[in-house]
Design a protein around this motif. Structure first.
Motif, mmCIF file in Angstrom:
data_model
loop_
_atom_site.group_PDB
_atom_site.id
_atom_site.type_symbol
_atom_site.label_atom_id
_atom_site.label_comp_id
_atom_site.label_asym_id
_atom_site.label_seq_id
_atom_site.Cartn_x
_atom_site.Cartn_y
_atom_site.Cartn_z
ATOM 1 N N ARG A 267 0.832 -1.205 0.000
ATOM 2 C CA ARG A 267 0.000 0.000 0.000
ATOM 3 C C ARG A 267 0.863 1.249 0.000
ATOM 4 N NH1 ARG A 267 -2.991 -1.707 3.618
ATOM 5 N NH2 ARG A 267 -1.981 -0.805 5.450
ATOM 6 N N ARG A 268 1.960 1.218 0.756
ATOM 7 C CA ARG A 268 2.856 2.378 0.782
ATOM 8 C C ARG A 268 3.522 2.578 -0.582
ATOM 9 N NH1 ARG A 268 3.518 7.337 1.615
ATOM 10 N NH2 ARG A 268 5.628 8.006 2.165
ATOM 11 N N GLU A 271 1.120 4.336 -2.669
ATOM 12 C CA GLU A 271 0.984 5.743 -2.274
ATOM 13 C C GLU A 271 2.133 6.578 -2.836
ATOM 14 O OE1 GLU A 271 -1.189 4.818 2.049
ATOM 15 O OE2 GLU A 271 0.906 5.475 1.952
#
Length: 274
Positions: A267-268, A271
């Motif tokens: 997820r990072r 992002e």
């Protein structure tokens, strides 16, 4: 890797430095220029510059390896495009940054006047420094066969390379192998701490923990069996290993925490793509 290739490495921190060490140790290292404003040491095997304007005027890079912080990439690309100009006519960018997409980096080059520089992406890891890296690799259709081959050879010089067909898959690659050495180092750290807690001298606990991680890794590399089969082979019913695995494999332990950790890292990475 191909002889007489020219590589500009931009950023020589942990990952960039690992790649540099791996390339220098290869039988046929490329001609290397390292651009890093924090690096001042000189080495006869490569040229170090602190700003783009110091790049030798006769240096025309085949591949520009971007190993900087993702947030700094656009400014660096702009500086390189303005400084090198037509010397980028045959160049491709190889990004080893988490998150930043091919389209986003190519847009930064276009905004600086370079319209035809392909962006290839890879996610190596720090064991590349000792030739034991594992890299995920994505090549867009805009790259030439020569650029594809050269980037592949650069990565092969520092370890194993796994090509993915879709750029989006690099988020999972980043979470598993890019960040993965840290998970293994944490395991060794915790094993060492547990050994000391149980009364072992610190040097003994460290040697046992590191040797165990190394040996298990060698078995995974050498043996054709699945990891689950190797685990079962060392687990006697109602024995010491089974007692430990009852804890580690309980629903709220490793099966959940590892999954959550990989989800968080992936997820990072997404992002960082913006």
């Amino acid at each position: 890797m191909p002889k007489n290739s020219s590589i500009l490495l931009v950023g020589c921190g942990k990952l960039g430095g690992a790649l540099l060490d791996g390339w220098l140790a290869s039988p046929t290292p490329p001609r290397l220029v390292v651009l890093d404003r924090h690096r001042t040491n000189e080495d006869p095997d490569y040229t170090t510059v602190r700003v783009a304007s110091e790049i030798p005027t006769d240096f025309q890079p085949d591949i520009i390896v971007l190993a900087v912080k993702p947030a700094a990439a656009d400014a660096i690309i702009t500086e390189l495009c303005i400084t090198l100009g037509q010397r980028l006519s045959r160049s491709a960018f190889l990004s080893v940054m988490a998150g930043r997409t091919c389209d986003g980096l190519a847009a930064a080059a276009r905004s600086a006047g370079i319209n035809n520089a392909p962006v290839i992406r890879a996610m190596p890891n720090t064991p590349s420094a000792i030739g034991a890296g594992t890299s995920g690799f994505y090549v867009p259709p805009t790259a030439t066969e020569r650029q594809h081959t050269l980037c592949h050879d650069l990565l092969c010089a520092v370890g194993d390379v796994v090509r993915v067909e879709h750029e989006a898959d690099l988020a999972a690659v980043t979470a598993i192998s890019g960040s993965g050495p840290a998970y293994v180092f944490l395991l060794a750290e915790l094993l060492e701490e547990a050994g000391i807690k149980h009364g072992l001298p610190a040097p003994v606990a460290r040697r046992l923990a590191r040797g165990t991680v190394y040996g298990a890794g060698r078995m995974l590399d050498d043996c054709p069996e699945d990891a689950s089969a190797l685990r079962k082979a060392v687990t006697s019913p109602k024995g010491t290993t089974a007692a430990a695995l009852d804890v580690l494999m309980s629903p709220d332990a490793w099966p959940t925490s590892i999954s959550k950790a990989i989800d968080a890292a992936a997820r990072r990475a997404e992002e960082l793509a913006g």
